[in-house]
Design an enzyme around this catalytic site. Sequence first.
Site, PDB file in Angstrom:
ATOM      1  N   GLY A   1       1.348  -1.402  -0.081  1.00  0.00           N
ATOM      2  CA  GLY A   1      -0.077   0.219   0.484  1.00  0.00           C
ATOM      3  C   GLY A   1       1.178   1.631  -0.075  1.00  0.00           C
TER       4      GLY A   1
ATOM      5  N   LYS B   1      10.189   2.394   0.117  1.00  0.00           N
ATOM      6  CA  LYS B   1       8.820   2.308   1.525  1.00  0.00           C
ATOM      7  C   LYS B   1       8.366   3.862   1.643  1.00  0.00           C
ATOM      8  CE  LYS B   1       7.226   0.199   5.652  1.00  0.00           C
ATOM      9  NZ  LYS B   1       7.959  -0.727   6.852  1.00  0.00           N
TER      10      LYS B   1
ATOM     11  N   ARG C   1       6.198 -13.433   1.233  1.00  0.00           N
ATOM     12  CA  ARG C   1       5.490 -13.364   2.507  1.00  0.00           C
ATOM     13  C   ARG C   1       4.105 -14.665   2.984  1.00  0.00           C
ATOM     14  NH1 ARG C   1       5.472  -7.361   4.313  1.00  0.00           N
ATOM     15  NH2 ARG C   1       6.302  -6.376   2.951  1.00  0.00           N
TER      16      ARG C   1
ATOM     17  N   ASP D   1       1.658 -11.426   6.525  1.00  0.00           N
ATOM     18  CA  ASP D   1       2.039  -9.821   5.766  1.00  0.00           C
ATOM     19  C   ASP D   1       2.992  -9.825   5.901  1.00  0.00           C
ATOM     20  OD1 ASP D   1       0.344  -8.556   8.038  1.00  0.00           O
ATOM     21  OD2 ASP D   1       0.537  -7.416   6.691  1.00  0.00           O
TER      22      ASP D   1
ATOM     23  N   ASP E   1       9.507  -5.290   8.152  1.00  0.00           N
ATOM     24  CA  ASP E   1       8.334  -4.319   8.878  1.00  0.00           C
ATOM     25  C   ASP E   1       8.708  -4.807  10.094  1.00  0.00           C
ATOM     26  OD1 ASP E   1       6.948  -4.349   6.783  1.00  0.00           O
ATOM     27  OD2 ASP E   1       5.642  -5.635   6.084  1.00  0.00           O
TER      28      ASP E   1
END
Length: 446
Positions: free
Chosen positions: A79, A95, A165, A230, A240
């Site tokens: 996203g 990112k 992932r 994810d 992440d």
Amino acid sequence: MMRPPAYTSLPERMYAAQRPSAVPAPRLIAYNQPLADALGLSLTLDEMAGNAIPDGAQPIAQAYAAHQFGQWNPMLGDGRAVLLGEAGGRDIVLKGAGRTPFSRQGDGRAALGPVLREYLVSEAMAALGIPTTRALAALETGAKVQREMPLPGAILVRVAASHIRIGTFQFFAAHRDTEALGALFEHACDLHYPGAQNPMDFLHGVMAAQADLVAAWMGVGFIHGVMNTDNMSVSGETIDFGPCAFMDGYNPGAVFSSIDTYGRYAYGNQPGIAHWNLAQLASCLMQLMPDPDAAKAQMQAAIDTFPALYEAAWLRVFGAKLGLKLTLETRPIAARLLDLMATDGADFTNTFANLPDARDQFLDRKAFDAWQRDWLALGPDLGALKNPQVIPRNHRIESAIYDAMAGDFAPFHALLDAVTHPFDPNTEYARPPTEDERITRTYCGT
């Protein structure tokens, strides 16, 4: 020169072509020159900001799904991340590079705080020898992002073995798209487990990598904070860094994430969550097996071996921390120390960093003395002890972010230097927080 992402060799429905969105006034905060040299990569400021596309790049956003806090979400995807391409066999991602078809209601941007946190923690993890994505650069965008309040915008240039992932497998399995699922499986095998001949081999490879990874986290007191499917890479890298944290005082129930209301991802729950996530991967891989009924039993038998894999990894990690080769018979010496640490709230990092002279970390010093006698009786190799002296403590990260928001990046760079030399004695950065400095909650995206 960059190459197109290897992921673009897969069917086009598995990703979306996506240029980064331009930003008004990029300014470099940090650049990881040794990593750039290792990748053979040189990017301009505009290329890192998304204002220009590097030669050879083919930017895309990847689709994936996830179980988030145990609840199924069928449509996620990149996203706010754009995969530019590859260099040195590694993915190069921006990112915070703007909206994509997977942004849902988000703005596709990143605030300065999370970018600095991920840069610090991912580079600390690399210096600790723990598999992780890396930070190549961090930069301000010159624009504000709206969260609870307007915040400075930023971009992280992230490097990873891949961005495949468990949730990537879940997306295509949920759609019963066995062609895409099979292509993803073959691609992931080629990248990460070239010896895998079938889905069972692949599952065993991912399980072993995750057992080692989570045991390594536990060995440094790291709490990921959002172990959704994810956020679990099949490569076995930490990925992440949202509301993550390193513990100060040892507490197996420690939770820092502000959104982890029920403690699902507490420190002590991480091995069980990894097990649960791997079971979701196994359920996806069953679609690739020729006999579904037999596949279910085979996959369940494989998943049932994870606790033993993790236990073996935990014994290796904590054995090294104690200068021992731990076995199931000698495991209690590590468990006893952790129990004492939990009872007294002893600082996790400093207790191990100061062995065998960690008596001052404890309130019940007689209990520590008794433990120490039993530990020394096992003949630990004291010269082999290699425990970190410095971790990126929460209060230090938050303080560096606060200063950076005011325009002073010197504390960020000083902290980065300290945490990327974690085994060097460093009295200033080894100090735990005072009660007034203690940070008990971390936040995603702010």
